[in-house]
Design a protein around this motif. Structure first.
Motif, PDB file in Angstrom:
ATOM      1  N   ASP A  84      65.407  -9.428  72.908  1.00 14.57           N
ATOM      2  CA  ASP A  84      65.913 -10.803  72.847  1.00 14.57           C
ATOM      3  C   ASP A  84      66.416 -11.184  71.455  1.00 14.57           C
ATOM      4  O   ASP A  84      66.706 -12.354  71.187  1.00 14.57           O
ATOM      5  N   HIS A  85      66.549 -10.219  70.549  1.00 12.25           N
ATOM      6  CA  HIS A  85      66.977 -10.514  69.184  1.00 12.25           C
ATOM      7  C   HIS A  85      68.442 -10.956  69.181  1.00 12.25           C
ATOM      8  O   HIS A  85      69.306 -10.276  69.730  1.00 12.25           O
ATOM      9  N   PRO A  86      68.773 -12.105  68.586  1.00 13.92           N
ATOM     10  CA  PRO A  86      70.163 -12.592  68.598  1.00 13.92           C
ATOM     11  C   PRO A  86      71.069 -11.671  67.789  1.00 13.92           C
ATOM     12  O   PRO A  86      70.639 -11.069  66.803  1.00 13.92           O
ATOM     13  N   HIS A  87      72.341 -11.599  68.206  1.00 15.33           N
ATOM     14  CA  HIS A  87      73.283 -10.720  67.510  1.00 15.33           C
ATOM     15  C   HIS A  87      74.069 -11.496  66.458  1.00 15.33           C
ATOM     16  O   HIS A  87      74.251 -12.701  66.557  1.00 15.33           O
ATOM     17  N   GLY A  88      74.536 -10.746  65.441  1.00 16.20           N
ATOM     18  CA  GLY A  88      75.324 -11.336  64.373  1.00 16.20           C
ATOM     19  C   GLY A  88      76.791 -10.948  64.482  1.00 16.20           C
ATOM     20  O   GLY A  88      77.221 -10.284  65.429  1.00 16.20           O
ATOM     21  N   LYS A  89      77.565 -11.337  63.475  1.00 15.94           N
ATOM     22  CA  LYS A  89      79.021 -11.175  63.494  1.00 15.94           C
ATOM     23  C   LYS A  89      79.464  -9.729  63.655  1.00 15.94           C
ATOM     24  O   LYS A  89      80.411  -9.444  64.389  1.00 15.94           O
ATOM     25  N   HIS A  90      78.803  -8.800  62.970  1.00 17.07           N
ATOM     26  CA  HIS A  90      79.243  -7.405  62.961  1.00 17.07           C
ATOM     27  C   HIS A  90      78.376  -6.505  63.839  1.00 17.07           C
ATOM     28  O   HIS A  90      78.433  -5.281  63.719  1.00 17.07           O
ATOM     29  N   ASP A  91      77.595  -7.100  64.727  1.00 13.88           N
ATOM     30  CA  ASP A  91      76.785  -6.330  65.679  1.00 13.88           C
ATOM     31  C   ASP A  91      77.644  -6.011  66.898  1.00 13.88           C
ATOM     32  O   ASP A  91      77.753  -6.819  67.820  1.00 13.88           O
TER      33      ASP A  91
END
Length: 269
Positions: A84-91
């Motif tokens: 459930d870890h949120p993703h970032g811009k470059h993920d």
């Protein structure tokens, strides 16, 4: 760019979380990397990861139907996170596993790759690679035979993946310094004793770098987010103008084969 030790450290970090795990899904947020992400990866659901291997700088996630080939490129990294870890811009890519974890691929420059190799075939990127430097096939006699008659400088010669894989710029500089060999020396001019010394140095430097967790200079971090500490042990790489740790002479810098090279003019000859 992550070199062999950094890729091996990444492999060691992710293997315990991936081995024998079932792939539930793959999320591809950005398919345009160095090459387009292989379409076949959209059909990974239900496949079990049977092995997590490394060939040169490529990570290989083996399933019964084929192998996912991952290359970290210039700035790519892998992290094992809770599902459930949120993703970032470059993920750009997540491989979601049945154990509640996800393997996340982050790559700001997008020079990496996620490709597919069918079972029983060899991908063109892997077909012409030399031996692994930490295996027995990489020996002084093998290298001396490969170098016979070669005028190319020794540094780019040991960095040629068709000769031996994974001896990147950092570790080539450090190995040549440890061997007291000038990086501009023609490969074909090395003596048998020099080859024994150099091959042993390459193996020792790479093994030590893996033990230290790789070399964090700009972008690399381990799969758990921690930096690699081999940078603290570098003797000549990036130290132009500083005193040699052995003799005190000034470390020189020179472009060899389009790459920055560092050496001691007194210790290396």
């Amino acid at each position: 760019m992550p070199e062999l030790p950094e890729v091996e450290v990444s492999r060691m970090g992710i293997e315990p979380h991936l081995l024998n795990q079932t792939i539930q899904a793959i999320v591809i947020r950005q398919p345009k990397l160095r090459w387009m992400v292989s379409e076949e990866l959209n059909h990974l659901q239900g496949q079990v990861i049977k092995a997590v291997r490394r060939r040169a700088k490529y990570l290989l996630l083996e399933t019964e139907q084929g192998t996912v080939i991952v290359h970290l490129g210039m700035s790519g990294s892998l992290r094992v996170l809770n599902s459930d870890h949120p993703h970032g811009k470059h993920d750009h890519i997540d491989l979601i596993l049945a154990n509640g974890k996800r393997l996340r691929y982050n790559d700001p420059r997008r020079f990496g790759a996620w490709l597919w190799q069918e079972k029983g075939s060899i991908h063109e990127l892997l077909g012409h690679l030399g031996p692994e430097p930490l295996q027995a096939e990489f020996s002084a006699s093998y290298m001396q035979e490969k170098a016979k008659g070669k005028r190319v400088a020794i540094k780019p010669f040991i960095m040629d993946n068709k000769v031996v894989v994974g001896v990147g710029n950092i570790y080539a500089n450090e190995s040549l310094f440890s061997s007291a060999i000038l990086p501009t020396t023609p490969a074909g001019k090395l003596t048998s004793i020099q080859w024994v010394t150099l091959v042993a140095a390459i193996k020792a430097v790479l093994a030590d770098a893996i033990k230290q967790g790789g070399t964090t200079l700009q972008d690399f971090s381990q799969a758990d987010g921690k930096p690699g500490y081999f940078a603290l042990k570098l003797q000549v790489y990036g130290k132009a103008g500083e005193p040699c740790p052995v003799c005190g002479d000034i470390i020189q810098q020179q472009k060899i084969g389009q790459r920055n090279s560092y050496f001691c003019p007194t210790c290396q000859h």
